[in-house]
Design a protein around this motif. Structure first.
Motif, mmCIF file in Angstrom:
data_model
loop_
_atom_site.group_PDB
_atom_site.id
_atom_site.type_symbol
_atom_site.label_atom_id
_atom_site.label_comp_id
_atom_site.label_asym_id
_atom_site.label_seq_id
_atom_site.Cartn_x
_atom_site.Cartn_y
_atom_site.Cartn_z
ATOM 1 N N ILE A 1 -25.817 -14.261 9.973
ATOM 2 C CA ILE A 1 -24.851 -15.222 9.405
ATOM 3 C C ILE A 1 -24.825 -15.116 7.888
ATOM 4 O O ILE A 1 -23.766 -15.181 7.260
ATOM 5 N N ALA A 2 -26.022 -14.908 7.282
ATOM 6 C CA ALA A 2 -26.067 -14.806 5.821
ATOM 7 C C ALA A 2 -25.303 -13.582 5.341
ATOM 8 O O ALA A 2 -24.566 -13.658 4.344
ATOM 9 N N ILE A 3 -25.438 -12.448 6.050
ATOM 10 C CA ILE A 3 -24.718 -11.242 5.617
ATOM 11 C C ILE A 3 -23.211 -11.477 5.702
ATOM 12 O O ILE A 3 -22.461 -11.136 4.776
ATOM 13 N N LEU A 4 -22.756 -12.084 6.815
ATOM 14 C CA LEU A 4 -21.318 -12.366 6.940
ATOM 15 C C LEU A 4 -20.845 -13.300 5.827
ATOM 16 O O LEU A 4 -19.811 -13.055 5.190
ATOM 17 N N THR A 5 -21.630 -14.353 5.578
ATOM 18 C CA THR A 5 -21.248 -15.322 4.547
ATOM 19 C C THR A 5 -21.153 -14.668 3.184
ATOM 20 O O THR A 5 -20.163 -14.847 2.454
ATOM 21 N N LEU A 6 -22.187 -13.876 2.842
ATOM 22 C CA LEU A 6 -22.202 -13.298 1.498
ATOM 23 C C LEU A 6 -21.124 -12.230 1.355
ATOM 24 O O LEU A 6 -20.527 -12.094 0.279
ATOM 25 N N ALA A 7 -20.840 -11.494 2.438
ATOM 26 C CA ALA A 7 -19.763 -10.505 2.360
ATOM 27 C C ALA A 7 -18.427 -11.196 2.128
ATOM 28 O O ALA A 7 -17.618 -10.762 1.282
ATOM 29 N N ALA A 8 -18.193 -12.306 2.848
ATOM 30 C CA ALA A 8 -16.936 -13.037 2.653
ATOM 31 C C ALA A 8 -16.858 -13.620 1.249
ATOM 32 O O ALA A 8 -15.793 -13.604 0.618
ATOM 33 N N ALA A 9 -17.995 -14.121 0.752
ATOM 34 C CA ALA A 9 -17.991 -14.694 -0.596
ATOM 35 C C ALA A 9 -17.711 -13.617 -1.637
ATOM 36 O O ALA A 9 -16.955 -13.835 -2.594
ATOM 37 N N LEU A 10 -18.316 -12.437 -1.431
ATOM 38 C CA LEU A 10 -18.079 -11.344 -2.380
ATOM 39 C C LEU A 10 -16.616 -10.906 -2.338
ATOM 40 O O LEU A 10 -16.010 -10.621 -3.386
ATOM 41 N N ALA A 11 -16.034 -10.895 -1.139
ATOM 42 C CA ALA A 11 -14.615 -10.571 -1.035
ATOM 43 C C ALA A 11 -13.776 -11.604 -1.767
ATOM 44 O O ALA A 11 -12.823 -11.263 -2.477
ATOM 45 N N ALA A 12 -14.151 -12.895 -1.620
ATOM 46 C CA ALA A 12 -13.405 -13.938 -2.317
ATOM 47 C C ALA A 12 -13.510 -13.780 -3.828
ATOM 48 O O ALA A 12 -12.592 -14.115 -4.561
ATOM 49 N N ALA A 13 -14.639 -13.257 -4.300
ATOM 50 C CA ALA A 13 -14.816 -13.116 -5.743
ATOM 51 C C ALA A 13 -14.162 -11.869 -6.293
ATOM 52 O O ALA A 13 -13.906 -11.792 -7.484
ATOM 53 N N THR A 14 -13.877 -10.869 -5.461
ATOM 54 C CA THR A 14 -13.399 -9.605 -6.005
ATOM 55 C C THR A 14 -12.010 -9.197 -5.532
ATOM 56 O O THR A 14 -11.433 -8.291 -6.137
ATOM 57 N N LEU A 15 -11.467 -9.816 -4.485
ATOM 58 C CA LEU A 15 -10.157 -9.374 -4.002
ATOM 59 C C LEU A 15 -9.082 -9.652 -5.044
ATOM 60 O O LEU A 15 -9.166 -10.609 -5.810
ATOM 61 N N GLN A 16 -8.049 -8.797 -5.076
ATOM 62 C CA GLN A 16 -7.008 -8.937 -6.079
ATOM 63 C C GLN A 16 -6.031 -10.062 -5.744
ATOM 64 O O GLN A 16 -5.638 -10.825 -6.610
ATOM 65 N N LYS A 17 -5.654 -10.145 -4.457
ATOM 66 C CA LYS A 17 -4.638 -11.131 -4.083
ATOM 67 C C LYS A 17 -5.273 -12.491 -3.874
ATOM 68 O O LYS A 17 -6.285 -12.630 -3.183
ATOM 69 N N LEU A 18 -4.639 -13.518 -4.471
ATOM 70 C CA LEU A 18 -5.194 -14.868 -4.400
ATOM 71 C C LEU A 18 -5.281 -15.376 -2.974
ATOM 72 O O LEU A 18 -6.262 -16.010 -2.595
ATOM 73 N N MET A 19 -4.248 -15.096 -2.166
ATOM 74 C CA MET A 19 -4.229 -15.639 -0.808
ATOM 75 C C MET A 19 -5.357 -15.049 0.026
ATOM 76 O O MET A 19 -6.054 -15.766 0.751
ATOM 77 N N HIS A 20 -5.568 -13.725 -0.115
ATOM 78 C CA HIS A 20 -6.675 -13.092 0.614
ATOM 79 C C HIS A 20 -8.005 -13.682 0.179
ATOM 80 O O HIS A 20 -8.889 -13.938 1.007
ATOM 81 N N ALA A 21 -8.154 -13.902 -1.136
ATOM 82 C CA ALA A 21 -9.409 -14.452 -1.642
ATOM 83 C C ALA A 21 -9.648 -15.845 -1.074
ATOM 84 O O ALA A 21 -10.779 -16.197 -0.720
ATOM 85 N N THR A 22 -8.576 -16.647 -0.965
ATOM 86 C CA THR A 22 -8.751 -17.999 -0.424
ATOM 87 C C THR A 22 -9.180 -17.965 1.033
ATOM 88 O O THR A 22 -10.049 -18.732 1.462
#
Lengths: 160, 104
Positions: free
Chosen positions: A9-30
């Protein structure tokens, strides 16, 4: 509570958080942010705080994420490229993580396993809210009212 | 094998650092808000983890503090997003690099 479940669960959470911090499109990040919050809620469930996990899902995903999506749609004309790489911020984040991890691994008193505790039922939480936490509860109610009125005043159209 | 408190604290530290990264390196105001919310979620995870790994208390203090903290985070998000909309209406942008004057 097993280590494997927590780590997955931690790996999934941190991967999603990292995606939210680095993705270019705002909607994808949200949307990635919402997935990361589901992961945090799952960790709360594993820790035996089911009520807080449910509150997290309701408040963050039901209200905050939807509010962010509304704001993105209202400010849509401004969806230009966001400069993603800022090495100063990345360096500082890595330094903070390194320092915290070093401190956590060095502290012996946090290397403990969970004791057996009685289940925290909603009844107990409600009793605590209505007895020893009644003043904080009223203050939070006042704060929420003030915040919502303040938000309304901020976004009201200015009179010409 | 049961997990120790250290594991949860490290997860929380990682989540906090990612939130800090988002708040510091992005130029879009909404991204900065998302980063702040992530840091608050990491703090909540710490509250719950410390509560779970410490001797039992009556009432459950960590749970109560986490609930209040979530409520305050919701209020902060509402006001922050209202500010973003107000700033957008004035400047026609939400890039914080372009918001460089206090005069309206």
């Amino acid at each position: 509570m097993s280590s494997a479940a927590v780590v997955i669960i931690a790996i999934l959470t941190l991967a999603a958080a990292l995606a939210a911090a680095t993705l270019q499109k705002l909607m994808h990040a949200t949307l990635s942010f919402a997935v990361a919050l589901v992961g945090v809620a799952a960790l709360f469930f594993l820790l035996g705080a089911e009520f807080v996990g449910l509150v997290l899902v309701f408040v963050y995903i039901g209200a905050v994420a939807v509010l962010i999506v509304f704001t993105i749609l209202l400010t849509r004309r401004d969806v230009g490229k966001d400069r993603a790489a800022n090495w100063g911020g990345a360096f500082l984040a890595v330094a903070v993580f390194g320092g915290l991890t070093w401190a956590i691994l060095k502290t012996q008193s946090v290397a403990v396993v969970a004791p057996h505790i009685r289940l925290v039922t909603v009844k107990r939480i409600g009793e605590a809210l209505m007895t020893s936490y009644v003043w904080p509860l009223q203050c939070v109610g006042l704060l929420l009212t003030a915040a919502l009125i303040g938000a309304l005043v901020l976004v009201m159209e200015e009179k010409p | 094998m049961t997990p120790t408190l250290q594991l949860f604290l490290i997860i929380s530290a990682a989540l906090f650092s990612i939130g800090l990264l988002a708040a510091l390196s992005r130029r879009h105001a909404i991204f900065i808000l998302i980063g702040i919310e992530m840091m608050l979620a990491a703090a909540n995870l710490n509250f719950i983890a410390f509560w779970r790994f410490s001797p039992q208390s009556q009432p459950p203090t960590g749970v109560m503090i986490a609930i209040f903290s979530i409520a305050i985070a919701a209020a902060e998000a509402a006001v922050g997003l209202a500010l973003v909309i107000a700033v957008y209406r004035h400047y026609r942008t939400t890039n914080v690099d372009h918001l460089n004057q206090l005069k309206g």
